[in-house]
Design a protein around this motif. Sequence first.
Motif, short mmCIF file in Angstrom:
data_model
loop_
_atom_site.label_atom_id
_atom_site.label_comp_id
_atom_site.label_asym_id
_atom_site.label_seq_id
_atom_site.Cartn_x
_atom_site.Cartn_y
_atom_site.Cartn_z
N GLU A 169 5.96 4.27 1.01
CA GLU A 169 6.48 5.90 1.43
C GLU A 169 7.55 5.21 2.51
OE1 GLU A 169 6.12 8.86 0.70
OE2 GLU A 169 4.74 8.49 -0.88
N GLU A 170 7.37 4.28 3.22
CA GLU A 170 8.50 3.71 4.29
C GLU A 170 9.47 3.39 3.46
OE1 GLU A 170 6.71 1.05 6.93
OE2 GLU A 170 5.19 2.81 7.56
N ARG B 179 3.97 4.48 -6.55
CA ARG B 179 3.30 5.44 -5.71
C ARG B 179 2.08 6.52 -6.54
NH1 ARG B 179 6.85 9.68 -2.61
NH2 ARG B 179 7.20 10.32 -4.70
N ASP C 141 0.82 -1.22 -0.03
CA ASP C 141 0.08 -0.04 0.03
C ASP C 141 0.87 1.26 -0.04
OD1 ASP C 141 0.86 0.32 2.77
OD2 ASP C 141 -0.84 -0.38 3.53
N LYS C 142 0.10 2.27 -0.21
CA LYS C 142 1.02 3.61 -0.15
C LYS C 142 1.91 3.92 0.98
CE LYS C 142 -1.67 5.93 -3.83
NZ LYS C 142 -1.07 6.50 -4.71
N ASN C 143 1.40 3.53 1.96
CA ASN C 143 2.23 3.85 3.51
C ASN C 143 3.48 2.88 3.48
OD1 ASN C 143 0.65 5.84 4.55
ND2 ASN C 143 -0.82 4.41 5.72
N GLN C 144 3.20 1.83 3.02
CA GLN C 144 4.41 1.01 2.87
C GLN C 144 5.44 1.24 1.79
OE1 GLN C 144 2.19 -2.73 2.16
NE2 GLN C 144 2.89 -3.59 4.06
#
Length: 57
Positions: free
Chosen positions: A7-8, A55, A2-5
């Motif tokens: 970004e991380e 992303r 997902d987008k958070n993963q």
Amino acid sequence: MDKNQIEEAIVELKDEYIQLQNNLEKLESINGNLAPLEKRLTEIEGELKVLHEKRRR
């Protein structure tokens, strides 16, 4: 992923990239073997490109 993963992962790769650049500069000053670090920097650039593309989707 997902987008958070994503970004991380981008943040972690950028941190690693900065550390490797610093190590590369140190090795250059003592005429060390730069090839492994240069190879990893290139790999990180490729990974970042893929993550940035994911992303955007």
